[in-house]
Design an enzyme around this catalytic site. Structure first.
Site, PDB file in Angstrom:
ATOM      1  N   ARG A  10      34.098  39.930 -42.446  1.00  0.00           N
ATOM      2  CA  ARG A  10      33.959  40.803 -41.269  1.00  0.00           C
ATOM      3  C   ARG A  10      34.502  42.202 -41.598  1.00  0.00           C
ATOM      4  O   ARG A  10      34.002  43.212 -41.111  1.00  0.00           O
ATOM      5  CB  ARG A  10      34.668  40.215 -40.055  1.00  0.00           C
ATOM      6  CG  ARG A  10      36.167  40.027 -40.222  1.00  0.00           C
ATOM      7  CD  ARG A  10      36.855  39.682 -38.920  1.00  0.00           C
ATOM      8  NE  ARG A  10      38.265  39.369 -39.106  1.00  0.00           N
ATOM      9  CZ  ARG A  10      39.187  39.525 -38.186  1.00  0.00           C
ATOM     10  NH1 ARG A  10      38.870  40.004 -36.999  1.00  0.00           N
ATOM     11  NH2 ARG A  10      40.442  39.201 -38.429  1.00  0.00           N
ATOM     12  N   GLU A  58      26.145  40.359 -23.796  1.00  0.00           N
ATOM     13  CA  GLU A  58      25.455  40.263 -25.083  1.00  0.00           C
ATOM     14  C   GLU A  58      23.929  40.287 -24.960  1.00  0.00           C
ATOM     15  O   GLU A  58      23.241  40.909 -25.775  1.00  0.00           O
ATOM     16  CB  GLU A  58      25.901  38.988 -25.819  1.00  0.00           C
ATOM     17  CG  GLU A  58      27.349  38.993 -26.258  1.00  0.00           C
ATOM     18  CD  GLU A  58      28.329  38.618 -25.151  1.00  0.00           C
ATOM     19  OE1 GLU A  58      29.541  38.630 -25.408  1.00  0.00           O
ATOM     20  OE2 GLU A  58      27.877  38.300 -24.027  1.00  0.00           O
ATOM     21  N   PHE A  83      28.418  34.116 -29.477  1.00  0.00           N
ATOM     22  CA  PHE A  83      27.810  34.924 -28.430  1.00  0.00           C
ATOM     23  C   PHE A  83      26.508  35.587 -28.897  1.00  0.00           C
ATOM     24  O   PHE A  83      25.548  35.667 -28.140  1.00  0.00           O
ATOM     25  CB  PHE A  83      28.793  35.993 -27.951  1.00  0.00           C
ATOM     26  CG  PHE A  83      30.139  35.430 -27.582  1.00  0.00           C
ATOM     27  CD1 PHE A  83      30.242  34.247 -26.867  1.00  0.00           C
ATOM     28  CD2 PHE A  83      31.313  36.074 -27.962  1.00  0.00           C
ATOM     29  CE1 PHE A  83      31.477  33.711 -26.524  1.00  0.00           C
ATOM     30  CE2 PHE A  83      32.554  35.542 -27.634  1.00  0.00           C
ATOM     31  CZ  PHE A  83      32.645  34.364 -26.916  1.00  0.00           C
ATOM     32  N   HIS A 109      33.016  35.911 -37.069  1.00  0.00           N
ATOM     33  CA  HIS A 109      33.784  34.763 -36.567  1.00  0.00           C
ATOM     34  C   HIS A 109      32.929  33.496 -36.477  1.00  0.00           C
ATOM     35  O   HIS A 109      32.988  32.752 -35.506  1.00  0.00           O
ATOM     36  CB  HIS A 109      34.402  35.076 -35.203  1.00  0.00           C
ATOM     37  CG  HIS A 109      35.437  36.158 -35.248  1.00  0.00           C
ATOM     38  ND1 HIS A 109      35.126  37.465 -35.555  1.00  0.00           N
ATOM     39  CD2 HIS A 109      36.774  36.126 -35.051  1.00  0.00           C
ATOM     40  CE1 HIS A 109      36.228  38.202 -35.530  1.00  0.00           C
ATOM     41  NE2 HIS A 109      37.249  37.413 -35.236  1.00  0.00           N
ATOM     42  N   ASP A 117      41.088  29.739 -32.232  1.00  0.00           N
ATOM     43  CA  ASP A 117      40.241  29.971 -31.055  1.00  0.00           C
ATOM     44  C   ASP A 117      39.545  28.695 -30.604  1.00  0.00           C
ATOM     45  O   ASP A 117      39.083  28.605 -29.463  1.00  0.00           O
ATOM     46  CB  ASP A 117      39.194  31.052 -31.356  1.00  0.00           C
ATOM     47  CG  ASP A 117      39.813  32.441 -31.383  1.00  0.00           C
ATOM     48  OD1 ASP A 117      41.027  32.556 -31.108  1.00  0.00           O
ATOM     49  OD2 ASP A 117      39.094  33.405 -31.680  1.00  0.00           O
ATOM     50  N   ARG A 167      35.944  35.215 -40.273  1.00  0.00           N
ATOM     51  CA  ARG A 167      37.238  35.782 -39.902  1.00  0.00           C
ATOM     52  C   ARG A 167      38.272  35.635 -41.020  1.00  0.00           C
ATOM     53  O   ARG A 167      39.135  36.492 -41.208  1.00  0.00           O
ATOM     54  CB  ARG A 167      37.743  35.069 -38.648  1.00  0.00           C
ATOM     55  CG  ARG A 167      39.128  35.482 -38.197  1.00  0.00           C
ATOM     56  CD  ARG A 167      39.593  34.594 -37.050  1.00  0.00           C
ATOM     57  NE  ARG A 167      40.842  35.056 -36.457  1.00  0.00           N
ATOM     58  CZ  ARG A 167      41.477  34.418 -35.483  1.00  0.00           C
ATOM     59  NH1 ARG A 167      40.957  33.297 -34.992  1.00  0.00           N
ATOM     60  NH2 ARG A 167      42.606  34.887 -35.002  1.00  0.00           N
TER      61      ARG A 167
END
Length: 312
Positions: A10, A58, A83, A109, A117, A167
């Site tokens: 990322r 989104e 998303f 991610h 998460d 990530r």
């Protein structure tokens, strides 16, 4: 591996966007209120007039990007994979895929390495979703060098592209001075004659580690990095299968519909071969440190080694 340089892809994405911004004024970036996490904030700092925060909307962001593409811009739209591929699937399919517009989706991610998460954010289905959209290119780079090259290749390509980033900081396995990226072309990283291990994303490093362990047991493993899952390098996959007679796929994604599925589809038609699919086994992830999760789901080097050895 402590002495090996590690970079999260990322971060590579953010740096590549910054470099692209300097090279091409048509490059613009959209984000869904996650610029700090997706690293598009790096681009925003340099080119604030070409950066647009669409908020937590989104689907709307995909539609705006599609409109921008019709005006000659090269939009990169960014959010977490859950998303970008999940929540906005309808808009990606209808506004970008169906119209074959020149939109690049930078999904960060992805996979269980999102860590703490948890399952709701650990998208292990995005490659499968994006593969089903006609004309969509799907790229999953393995390290910093490859990620930067992939972003630039995507910008030069005319049409929709899905780019998958992680990530977790991962080892850099490619040499920036000699590495050449080509959409749709896999890379042979290690020769072998007993089994072919085909990996993608952060699992490429795991495959290389596993191959070293297998070599100590007298097993010669060929390792192939498939950074472009669609279009798949069918020629390379088939040739390797015929050469070694056994194939293992390794991915930080569900074994359903991802790299393993793509490889099996090709081999079932062109070169029927025994295949072991290593990945997330039809289950959701869970909250925990990324490295520990990779170990638990047997996607680290030792986990891949154990599964390949047992299968052989």
């Amino acid at each position: 591996m402590s002495d090996v340089k590690k970079v999260a892809t990322r971060d590579s994405y953010g740096q590549a966007l910054k470099e692209l911004g300097a090279e091409n004024p048509q490059v613009i970036v959209f984000d869904a209120d996650l610029a700090g996490a997706t690293k598009t904030g790096v681009f925003k700092k340099e080119y604030p007039d070409r950066f647009f925060d669409c908020g937590i909307a989104e689907g709307n962001m995909m539609g705006i990007a599609a409109g921008a593409a019709t005006m000659g811009k090269i939009p990169f739209v960014s959010s977490f994979a859950m998303f970008a591929a999940g929540r906005a699937f309808e808009q990606v399919r209808n506004s970008i895929g169906y119209t074959r517009l020149n939109v690049k989706i930078g999904a960060t991610h992805a996979g269980i390495s999102v860590g703490e998460d948890g399952a709701t954010h650990q998208c292990n289905e995005d490659i499968a979703l994006m593969r089903t959209i006609p004309g969509m290119v799907v790229i999953n780079p393995c390290d910093d060098v490859e990620a930067k090259a992939a972003v630039k290749a995507a910008a030069a390509y005319e049409g929709p592209v899905y780019l998958r980033f992680g990530r977790l900081a991962v080892p850099v396995v490619n040499d920036e001075a000699t590495y050449k990226f080509e959409i749709g072309k896999g890379v042979t990283l290690r020769e072998g004659k007993d089994v072919t291990i085909i990996a993608t994303g952060l699992c490429v490093n795991s495959a290389l580690e596993a191959a070293e362990k297998l070599a100590a047991d007298g097993i010669s493993a060929k390792v192939i990095n498939i950074h472009t899952i669609k279009p798949l390098d069918a020629e390379l996959v088939v040739a390797a299968a015929k050469e070694t007679g056994k194939v293992v796929t390794v991915e930080e994604h569900s074994v359903i519909g991802g790299l393993g599925g793509a490889v099996c589809e090709v081999l079932s038609e062109k070169a029927p071969t025994p295949v072991l699919r290593i990945g997330v086994q039809d289950t959701f992830g869970e909250s925990g440190p990324a490295v520990k999760l990779l170990e638990k789901y047997k996607l680290d080097g030792n986990g891949v080694y154990e599964q390949v050895k047992a299968w052989l």
